[in-house]
Design a protein around this motif. Sequence first.
Motif, PDB file in Angstrom:
ATOM      1  N   SER A  36     -55.626 -53.528 130.839  1.00 30.66           N
ATOM      2  CA  SER A  36     -56.433 -52.344 130.558  1.00 30.66           C
ATOM      3  C   SER A  36     -56.920 -51.754 131.876  1.00 30.66           C
ATOM      4  CB  SER A  36     -57.625 -52.712 129.671  1.00 30.66           C
ATOM      5  OG  SER A  36     -58.438 -53.682 130.327  1.00 30.66           O
ATOM      6  N   TRP A  37     -57.523 -50.562 131.777  1.00 36.35           N
ATOM      7  CA  TRP A  37     -57.965 -49.870 132.989  1.00 36.35           C
ATOM      8  C   TRP A  37     -59.039 -50.657 133.725  1.00 36.35           C
ATOM      9  CZ3 TRP A  37     -54.882 -46.234 134.489  1.00 36.35           C
ATOM     10  CH2 TRP A  37     -54.145 -45.531 133.542  1.00 36.35           C
ATOM     11  N   ASP A  38     -59.958 -51.303 133.005  1.00 34.37           N
ATOM     12  CA  ASP A  38     -61.018 -52.028 133.700  1.00 34.37           C
ATOM     13  C   ASP A  38     -60.478 -53.266 134.395  1.00 34.37           C
ATOM     14  OD1 ASP A  38     -60.474 -53.080 131.173  1.00 34.37           O
ATOM     15  OD2 ASP A  38     -62.403 -54.128 131.087  1.00 34.37           O
ATOM     16  N   GLN A  39     -59.379 -53.814 133.891  1.00 37.87           N
ATOM     17  CA  GLN A  39     -58.778 -54.973 134.558  1.00 37.87           C
ATOM     18  C   GLN A  39     -57.989 -54.557 135.801  1.00 37.87           C
ATOM     19  OE1 GLN A  39     -56.750 -56.307 130.896  1.00 37.87           O
ATOM     20  NE2 GLN A  39     -57.699 -58.300 131.240  1.00 37.87           N
ATOM     21  N   ALA A  40     -57.459 -53.350 135.795  1.00 36.81           N
ATOM     22  CA  ALA A  40     -56.666 -52.873 136.936  1.00 36.81           C
ATOM     23  C   ALA A  40     -56.888 -51.376 137.091  1.00 36.81           C
ATOM     24  CB  ALA A  40     -55.187 -53.178 136.724  1.00 36.81           C
ATOM     25  N   PRO A  41     -57.930 -50.970 137.832  1.00 35.20           N
ATOM     26  CA  PRO A  41     -58.219 -49.533 138.000  1.00 35.20           C
ATOM     27  C   PRO A  41     -57.058 -48.752 138.610  1.00 35.20           C
ATOM     28  CG  PRO A  41     -60.065 -50.874 138.740  1.00 35.20           C
ATOM     29  CD  PRO A  41     -58.938 -51.823 138.491  1.00 35.20           C
ATOM     30  N   SER A  42     -56.189 -49.447 139.359  1.00 36.38           N
ATOM     31  CA  SER A  42     -55.040 -48.775 139.983  1.00 36.38           C
ATOM     32  C   SER A  42     -53.773 -48.975 139.155  1.00 36.38           C
ATOM     33  CB  SER A  42     -54.826 -49.309 141.404  1.00 36.38           C
ATOM     34  OG  SER A  42     -55.941 -49.057 142.219  1.00 36.38           O
ATOM     35  N   LEU A  43     -53.934 -49.078 137.841  1.00 33.59           N
ATOM     36  CA  LEU A  43     -52.812 -49.400 136.957  1.00 33.59           C
ATOM     37  C   LEU A  43     -51.671 -48.397 137.091  1.00 33.59           C
ATOM     38  CD1 LEU A  43     -51.882 -51.373 134.753  1.00 33.59           C
ATOM     39  CD2 LEU A  43     -52.958 -49.895 133.062  1.00 33.59           C
ATOM     40  N   LEU A  44     -51.976 -47.106 137.088  1.00 32.06           N
ATOM     41  CA  LEU A  44     -50.925 -46.094 137.205  1.00 32.06           C
ATOM     42  C   LEU A  44     -50.178 -46.216 138.535  1.00 32.06           C
ATOM     43  CD1 LEU A  44     -52.489 -42.814 135.743  1.00 32.06           C
ATOM     44  CD2 LEU A  44     -50.634 -44.164 134.790  1.00 32.06           C
ATOM     45  N   GLN A  45     -50.932 -46.439 139.595  1.00 30.98           N
ATOM     46  CA  GLN A  45     -50.306 -46.562 140.907  1.00 30.98           C
ATOM     47  C   GLN A  45     -49.441 -47.830 140.985  1.00 30.98           C
ATOM     48  OE1 GLN A  45     -53.503 -45.962 140.349  1.00 30.98           O
ATOM     49  NE2 GLN A  45     -54.012 -44.032 141.363  1.00 30.98           N
ATOM     50  N   TYR A  46     -49.971 -48.952 140.425  1.00 28.71           N
ATOM     51  CA  TYR A  46     -49.197 -50.193 140.430  1.00 28.71           C
ATOM     52  C   TYR A  46     -47.879 -50.006 139.671  1.00 28.71           C
ATOM     53  CZ  TYR A  46     -53.323 -52.797 142.071  1.00 28.71           C
ATOM     54  OH  TYR A  46     -54.383 -53.274 142.811  1.00 28.71           O
ATOM     55  N   ARG A  47     -47.949 -49.316 138.551  1.00 27.14           N
ATOM     56  CA  ARG A  47     -46.733 -49.131 137.749  1.00 27.14           C
ATOM     57  C   ARG A  47     -45.705 -48.301 138.526  1.00 27.14           C
ATOM     58  NH1 ARG A  47     -44.579 -45.575 133.998  1.00 27.14           N
ATOM     59  NH2 ARG A  47     -43.304 -46.600 132.388  1.00 27.14           N
ATOM     60  N   ALA A  48     -46.157 -47.219 139.187  1.00 30.35           N
ATOM     61  CA  ALA A  48     -45.230 -46.391 139.965  1.00 30.35           C
ATOM     62  C   ALA A  48     -44.588 -47.204 141.083  1.00 30.35           C
ATOM     63  CB  ALA A  48     -45.977 -45.186 140.544  1.00 30.35           C
ATOM     64  N   MET A  49     -45.385 -47.991 141.773  1.00 21.79           N
ATOM     65  CA  MET A  49     -44.861 -48.787 142.879  1.00 21.79           C
ATOM     66  C   MET A  49     -43.885 -49.846 142.380  1.00 21.79           C
ATOM     67  SD  MET A  49     -48.604 -48.955 144.652  1.00 21.79           S
ATOM     68  CE  MET A  49     -48.315 -50.238 145.821  1.00 21.79           C
ATOM     69  N   THR A  50     -44.193 -50.446 141.234  1.00 26.22           N
ATOM     70  CA  THR A  50     -43.328 -51.497 140.704  1.00 26.22           C
ATOM     71  C   THR A  50     -42.028 -50.917 140.162  1.00 26.22           C
ATOM     72  OG1 THR A  50     -45.317 -52.747 140.133  1.00 26.22           O
ATOM     73  CG2 THR A  50     -43.255 -53.490 139.164  1.00 26.22           C
ATOM     74  N   LEU A  51     -42.089 -49.745 139.522  1.00 26.91           N
ATOM     75  CA  LEU A  51     -40.865 -49.073 139.098  1.00 26.91           C
ATOM     76  C   LEU A  51     -39.963 -48.791 140.301  1.00 26.91           C
ATOM     77  CD1 LEU A  51     -42.287 -46.514 136.499  1.00 26.91           C
ATOM     78  CD2 LEU A  51     -40.672 -48.359 135.999  1.00 26.91           C
ATOM     79  N   ASN A  52     -40.556 -48.362 141.392  1.00 22.75           N
ATOM     80  CA  ASN A  52     -39.781 -48.087 142.595  1.00 22.75           C
ATOM     81  C   ASN A  52     -39.147 -49.360 143.143  1.00 22.75           C
ATOM     82  OD1 ASN A  52     -38.828 -46.370 144.724  1.00 22.75           O
ATOM     83  ND2 ASN A  52     -40.404 -47.239 146.039  1.00 22.75           N
ATOM     84  N   ASN A  53     -39.919 -50.454 143.155  1.00 20.89           N
ATOM     85  CA  ASN A  53     -39.372 -51.725 143.645  1.00 20.89           C
ATOM     86  C   ASN A  53     -38.233 -52.208 142.755  1.00 20.89           C
ATOM     87  OD1 ASN A  53     -41.031 -51.956 145.876  1.00 20.89           O
ATOM     88  ND2 ASN A  53     -42.633 -53.034 144.759  1.00 20.89           N
ATOM     89  N   LYS A  54     -38.376 -52.045 141.431  1.00 18.73           N
ATOM     90  CA  LYS A  54     -37.292 -52.466 140.551  1.00 18.73           C
ATOM     91  C   LYS A  54     -36.068 -51.570 140.744  1.00 18.73           C
ATOM     92  CE  LYS A  54     -36.050 -53.840 135.877  1.00 18.73           C
ATOM     93  NZ  LYS A  54     -36.514 -54.220 134.525  1.00 18.73           N
ATOM     94  N   GLY A  55     -36.304 -50.282 140.941  1.00 22.09           N
ATOM     95  CA  GLY A  55     -35.183 -49.386 141.222  1.00 22.09           C
ATOM     96  C   GLY A  55     -34.450 -49.787 142.487  1.00 22.09           C
ATOM     97  N   ALA A  56     -35.213 -50.177 143.526  1.00 22.06           N
ATOM     98  CA  ALA A  56     -34.595 -50.640 144.771  1.00 22.06           C
ATOM     99  C   ALA A  56     -33.786 -51.912 144.530  1.00 22.06           C
ATOM    100  CB  ALA A  56     -35.670 -50.885 145.819  1.00 22.06           C
ATOM    101  N   ALA A  57     -34.353 -52.840 143.740  1.00 22.91           N
ATOM    102  CA  ALA A  57     -33.644 -54.087 143.449  1.00 22.91           C
ATOM    103  C   ALA A  57     -32.334 -53.810 142.725  1.00 22.91           C
ATOM    104  CB  ALA A  57     -34.539 -55.006 142.619  1.00 22.91           C
ATOM    105  N   LEU A  58     -32.354 -52.888 141.760  1.00 22.75           N
ATOM    106  CA  LEU A  58     -31.141 -52.560 141.017  1.00 22.75           C
ATOM    107  C   LEU A  58     -30.122 -51.856 141.912  1.00 22.75           C
ATOM    108  CD1 LEU A  58     -32.895 -51.348 137.748  1.00 22.75           C
ATOM    109  CD2 LEU A  58     -31.360 -53.331 137.926  1.00 22.75           C
TER     110      LEU A  58
END
Length: 856
Positions: free
Chosen positions: A466-488
């Motif tokens: 949830s947002w209170d558990q990870a205030p940067s949730l949107l940013q983390y998701r964008a960064m992780t999508l990019n890392n997975k795209g790089a891995a692929l």
Amino acid sequence: MDHTTPPRLPAGLIWRARLAAMLDQGVQQAVTLVCAGPGWGKTALVASWAAARSMAGPVAWLTLDDQHDDAFAFWSDLFLALHTAGALPHGHAVPASDADEAEYRQAVAAALALRKTPAVVVLDDLQRVTDPRILGGLAGLLRLRQARFVLLTRRESDLPLHRLRTGGELTEIRACDLGFRLEEAAELLAIGGRGMPSDRLAAIVRRTEGWSAGVRLLLDNPDPAHADDLVEDYMLREVLGAQPEEVRRFLLRTAVPDRICGELAHALTGERHSQYLLEDLTRGNLFVERTGGGRWFRYHPMLRAALRRRLARRWPDTPSGLHREAARWHDDDGAALPALAHAAAAADWDLVARIVVRRGLPLFTSGDRPQLMEVLHRIPVARLPETAELAVCAVMLAYARGDLASVPRRIAAIRSLLAGREDNARALVGTALAVLESGTVIRWQGDMPHLLRASTDLLTELSRLSWDQAPSLLQYRAMTLNNKGAALLWSGWFDHADRYLWAAVTASRTAGVPLTEVNALGLLAQLAVFQGSLGDAADHANAAVEAARRIDSGGDAAVAPAYLAQAMIESERGREPETEDWLRKGLHALGEVPEATQFVVAGTIRVRLMLDRGDTAGARSLLGQVRAESGPPLSASQVDRILDLAGAEIRLASGDPAAVVMAYGSRVVITAAEQVLLARALLATGNLPVAATLLGRVRDGSDRVSATAAWILTALAADTQGRSSVASEALAQALAAAEPERIRRPFRTFDVNRVMVLAERQHWLTELRGPAGDGVLGEITGEIPIISPTPSAGPLSEREVDVLQYLPTVLTAGEIAENLGISVNTVKAHMRSIYRKLGAARRREAVVTARQSGLI
């Protein structure tokens, strides 16, 4: 005090022509409003202008004070000011000694109405008058055609000036106009016979923002400490001194931040009406102004500095508490950098670390990294191992200074520190740590299978938070999508990589992490190059570079893939200087500790440049160096492919096609680029049937670079077999495939002399279907077509006639040069001149025109 004459002009006053011109223009209309806070030089300006203008007509002056908030005092003194200035019409009656305010008001109105020419009336310190009856009567006078009012005030007037403003009858001179400019400050110095270095003078003007009193105080007092004391004393007397206690307290406590808004002011002061107070201070011109057109306000830097000094002296412990409160407020508001700046100003390093864990990682991967690192460097080194949050700061510091070797050990230590922590804290730190590890360790080392697993698991974990558990949730998701795209991408799963990288671009824009978007676009550009689509690659790379430029991050590592993609594109287009330029930018952005995969990309670009220059031995040596330095834990199948491709090109250039056949002949699945290399090797070893089968597959594929190469090899193979018509058609297909993407390198790589012969024959043997291929054909042969040729009136020279006789033959420019005993460049120069004089765009047209003209 005489209220009805202008004040004496101060010593050292300079004539400010631009402002005098504004006043001259203003008195052509009904009202001129000079509105600014204390010390901006309103009175001195208008008084000097009035003195200079006295010959043009009467200027009645009335300096107002608190007594003039009484109607009788105001109207009687205004009548006296008109009398003193000689502005009363001849024979106008003076009210009796026992006249009341109404009689004086009527006398003023009648006197102005009876004038044949307009009189200028200056009302100084108009903010002293608040009585609605007086202001109502004055508003009536503003409509008189025979009066021109100049109103000097510290705050916005309650007079109904909006009608005059919309009617174009109001001239306004504000603080932004009154502020001293650099040349005016220099003139002020010169009057006193003083000098100062221009950079120091400019610094004073910037610091004071042109505030007249501040400029004079700093120029007159070279000792900075003394000057600051004088400025503080002025500000506290002129601004704070006239305010109620609650406003003084409000200003002192809200001067701690660089910017303030109503909500933040409420958090710092407890004042429920903070927004109203800020707006009122702005209307009052008390060195408070809106900034950015939104909810934010700023204090003039000299007022802010004076308030901070006063607060620190009177209540030494208060500023740190206010900084801490401002940090928490900005953190809750989602503004990480201001939150960190205030937490650091309070020297609350635990709070700094908590904010870093909550919101710092997006900053770490953005153009704001320098500001983040400046804060982290202030944390005492001894404090860094104390908590998991502080240890995360230590990881960022280690990575930023290039100490990647220590990062895995530090991350393991953080996980040990998390043992026994409550679930929320463990989840918050653990999530930030996982995102940090993926981007700074696993991906940077090039362990793509590990990165693929880690990013997949992390995306699943993020979906549960949830947002209170990870205030940067949107940013983390964008960064992780990019890392997975790089891995692929680096695992060779191009279709999947394309989907995830585009998802990262979209998510980055939503989350406000532009460098992640830049990186994803750069990887998409490299993917398009690998797929042989140079146009798409260029579009993605240009978008990445432009996005980085907009945030002034052109030197960040995130943009390196886009630079290297541009270098690969220019290499395929045969433009060596541009390739080198983009490569240099890419290497600079990668830094001293480059991402492993990008290090290999840069290395193979350098290998290709050496090969294109004919330095096969140097290319082989460099490739071996790249392989050795990119070693474990690099694990990426696409990296292996591009290294092997470079190695195969070197073997072909070295005359060892059998090694290429052995390397690729037994592979079940090979890419289009690999099929082209294998076909080249098979042709070199005489295995034409298998080579022809491979080339047929590639020609029909979507990889335009490989398709172009396949058509060229098909043309060369047909020419070897004596099938000239097939060779001509194949070369035409190669030219047509190459032109839209501006592909040039294959024409300069495969048996260059034979390709040149085929290309020169193509100029006159084949009319291409439309203009497709003209550009590349002209570049190959050196016979650049003339666009919309216009026949020259000049006759052909004797040597041009000699060259013309050879044009109907199948001889190349080199063969013509050999027959004539001249250089090939001379022949080409003559051919261009012939084309121009005959109005021809190509060799065949020149031959037809020459025959029609009887020249051959």
